[in-house]
Design a protein around this motif. Structure first.
Motif, PDB file in Angstrom:
ATOM      1  N   GLN A 125       0.919  -1.376  -0.220  1.00 42.48           N
ATOM      2  CA  GLN A 125      -0.112  -0.161   0.089  1.00 42.48           C
ATOM      3  C   GLN A 125       0.843   1.236   0.013  1.00 42.48           C
ATOM      4  N   ARG A 126       1.987   1.257   0.657  1.00 43.97           N
ATOM      5  CA  ARG A 126       2.834   2.244   0.847  1.00 43.97           C
ATOM      6  C   ARG A 126       3.417   2.574  -0.335  1.00 43.97           C
ATOM      7  N   ARG A 127       3.895   1.622  -1.134  1.00 41.30           N
ATOM      8  CA  ARG A 127       4.282   1.705  -2.271  1.00 41.30           C
ATOM      9  C   ARG A 127       3.394   2.542  -3.455  1.00 41.30           C
ATOM     10  N   LEU A 128       2.249   1.847  -3.464  1.00 36.27           N
ATOM     11  CA  LEU A 128       1.280   2.541  -4.406  1.00 36.27           C
ATOM     12  C   LEU A 128       1.048   3.843  -4.020  1.00 36.27           C
ATOM     13  N   TRP A 165      -1.859   6.108 -12.867  1.00 37.41           N
ATOM     14  CA  TRP A 165      -2.510   4.818 -12.537  1.00 37.41           C
ATOM     15  C   TRP A 165      -1.654   3.808 -13.405  1.00 37.41           C
ATOM     16  N   LEU A 166      -1.705   3.984 -14.704  1.00 32.12           N
ATOM     17  CA  LEU A 166      -1.060   3.257 -15.593  1.00 32.12           C
ATOM     18  C   LEU A 166       0.509   2.701 -15.412  1.00 32.12           C
ATOM     19  N   VAL A 167       1.211   3.662 -15.121  1.00 33.83           N
ATOM     20  CA  VAL A 167       2.656   3.390 -14.799  1.00 33.83           C
ATOM     21  C   VAL A 167       2.732   2.601 -13.531  1.00 33.83           C
ATOM     22  N   ILE A 168       1.737   2.887 -12.434  1.00 34.98           N
ATOM     23  CA  ILE A 168       1.977   2.057 -11.441  1.00 34.98           C
ATOM     24  C   ILE A 168       1.576   0.655 -11.291  1.00 34.98           C
ATOM     25  N   VAL A 169       0.504   0.754 -12.299  1.00 30.91           N
ATOM     26  CA  VAL A 169       0.187  -1.031 -12.824  1.00 30.91           C
ATOM     27  C   VAL A 169       1.352  -1.620 -13.346  1.00 30.91           C
ATOM     28  N   ILE A 194      -7.973  -3.210 -11.691  1.00 29.40           N
ATOM     29  CA  ILE A 194      -8.756  -3.414 -10.641  1.00 29.40           C
ATOM     30  C   ILE A 194      -8.183  -3.729  -9.603  1.00 29.40           C
ATOM     31  N   ARG A 195      -7.230  -4.639  -9.344  1.00 23.24           N
ATOM     32  CA  ARG A 195      -6.611  -4.813  -7.906  1.00 23.24           C
ATOM     33  C   ARG A 195      -5.933  -3.651  -7.659  1.00 23.24           C
ATOM     34  N   LEU A 196      -5.361  -2.782  -8.319  1.00 17.76           N
ATOM     35  CA  LEU A 196      -4.662  -1.661  -8.007  1.00 17.76           C
ATOM     36  C   LEU A 196      -5.741  -0.821  -7.120  1.00 17.76           C
ATOM     37  N   TYR A 197      -6.715  -0.651  -7.901  1.00 19.64           N
ATOM     38  CA  TYR A 197      -7.827   0.353  -7.254  1.00 19.64           C
ATOM     39  C   TYR A 197      -8.340  -0.279  -5.888  1.00 19.64           C
ATOM     40  N   LEU A 223      -6.514  -2.184  -3.915  1.00 20.84           N
ATOM     41  CA  LEU A 223      -5.282  -1.631  -2.844  1.00 20.84           C
ATOM     42  C   LEU A 223      -5.515  -0.252  -2.586  1.00 20.84           C
ATOM     43  N   HIS A 224      -5.748   0.507  -3.508  1.00 24.24           N
ATOM     44  CA  HIS A 224      -6.036   1.938  -3.041  1.00 24.24           C
ATOM     45  C   HIS A 224      -7.164   2.191  -2.132  1.00 24.24           C
ATOM     46  N   LYS A 225      -8.293   1.544  -2.337  1.00 27.24           N
ATOM     47  CA  LYS A 225      -9.212   1.612  -1.196  1.00 27.24           C
ATOM     48  C   LYS A 225      -8.818   1.069   0.010  1.00 27.24           C
ATOM     49  N   LEU A 226      -8.124   0.014   0.009  1.00 30.05           N
ATOM     50  CA  LEU A 226      -7.806  -0.563   1.334  1.00 30.05           C
ATOM     51  C   LEU A 226      -6.987   0.452   2.046  1.00 30.05           C
ATOM     52  N   ALA A 227      -5.949   1.107   1.224  1.00 24.74           N
ATOM     53  CA  ALA A 227      -4.921   2.065   1.968  1.00 24.74           C
ATOM     54  C   ALA A 227      -5.689   3.023   2.387  1.00 24.74           C
ATOM     55  N   LEU A 228      -6.627   3.765   1.567  1.00 25.90           N
ATOM     56  CA  LEU A 228      -7.531   4.980   2.271  1.00 25.90           C
ATOM     57  C   LEU A 228      -8.300   4.285   3.563  1.00 25.90           C
ATOM     58  N   SER A 229      -8.757   3.267   3.483  1.00 26.65           N
ATOM     59  CA  SER A 229      -9.412   2.610   4.877  1.00 26.65           C
ATOM     60  C   SER A 229      -8.638   2.731   5.857  1.00 26.65           C
ATOM     61  N   ASN A 230      -7.138   2.113   5.867  1.00 23.13           N
ATOM     62  CA  ASN A 230      -6.375   1.870   6.753  1.00 23.13           C
ATOM     63  C   ASN A 230      -5.856   3.501   7.332  1.00 23.13           C
ATOM     64  N   ILE A 231      -5.793   4.529   6.101  1.00 19.71           N
ATOM     65  CA  ILE A 231      -5.438   5.842   6.878  1.00 19.71           C
ATOM     66  C   ILE A 231      -6.627   6.451   7.797  1.00 19.71           C
ATOM     67  N   THR A 232      -7.710   6.109   7.284  1.00 26.55           N
ATOM     68  CA  THR A 232      -9.153   6.833   7.862  1.00 26.55           C
ATOM     69  C   THR A 232      -9.163   6.160   9.258  1.00 26.55           C
ATOM     70  N   LYS A 233      -9.052   4.781   9.412  1.00 25.88           N
ATOM     71  CA  LYS A 233      -8.942   4.070  10.847  1.00 25.88           C
ATOM     72  C   LYS A 233      -8.041   4.586  11.465  1.00 25.88           C
ATOM     73  N   LYS A 234      -6.505   4.789  11.150  1.00 26.83           N
ATOM     74  CA  LYS A 234      -5.577   5.286  11.899  1.00 26.83           C
ATOM     75  C   LYS A 234      -5.899   6.723  12.376  1.00 26.83           C
ATOM     76  N   GLN A 235      -6.357   7.670  11.545  1.00 24.37           N
ATOM     77  CA  GLN A 235      -6.876   8.880  11.925  1.00 24.37           C
ATOM     78  C   GLN A 235      -7.943   8.818  13.037  1.00 24.37           C
ATOM     79  N   ALA A 236      -8.842   8.149  12.788  1.00 19.74           N
ATOM     80  CA  ALA A 236      -9.910   7.850  13.808  1.00 19.74           C
ATOM     81  C   ALA A 236      -9.290   7.610  15.062  1.00 19.74           C
TER      82      ALA A 236
END
Length: 96
Positions: free
Chosen positions: A32-35, A46-50, A58-61, A63-76
């Protein structure tokens, strides 16, 4: 001059925001950090990262959603623990 002071203030605020983004991203699991670093710090498409990471788009998106969720949880969690975001000067003082 007034314009220069405004520009300096905006430059400082931008540097502070970038530091907060980098610290947040650095707290993520490695994939997630690398992405997130590629997208938001290095400004890659996005294409370069893929292509670099070898995931489907689709998998990249996902992972992106999961990373955003992790960030939100940590901030909360930080808010729930009464921790306020540090100012840039506090980061420097803590690292000296």
């Amino acid at each position: 001059s007034g314009i220069q002071a405004q520009a300096d203030n905006l430059t400082k605020r931008l540097a502070d925001a970038k530091m907060r983004v980098e610290r947040t991203i650095d707290g993520l699991p490695s994939v997630q950090r690398r992405l997130m670093r590629g997208r938001y710090i290095e400004g890659k498409s996005w294409l370069v990262i893929v292509e670099e990471m070898g995931f489907s788009e689709i998998r990249l998106y996902e992972l992106h959603k999961l990373a955003l969720s992790n960030i939100t949880k940590k901030q909360a969690k930080r808010r729930d623990n009464g921790v306020r975001p540090q100012k840039r000067s506090e980061y420097r003082a803590a690292s000296e």
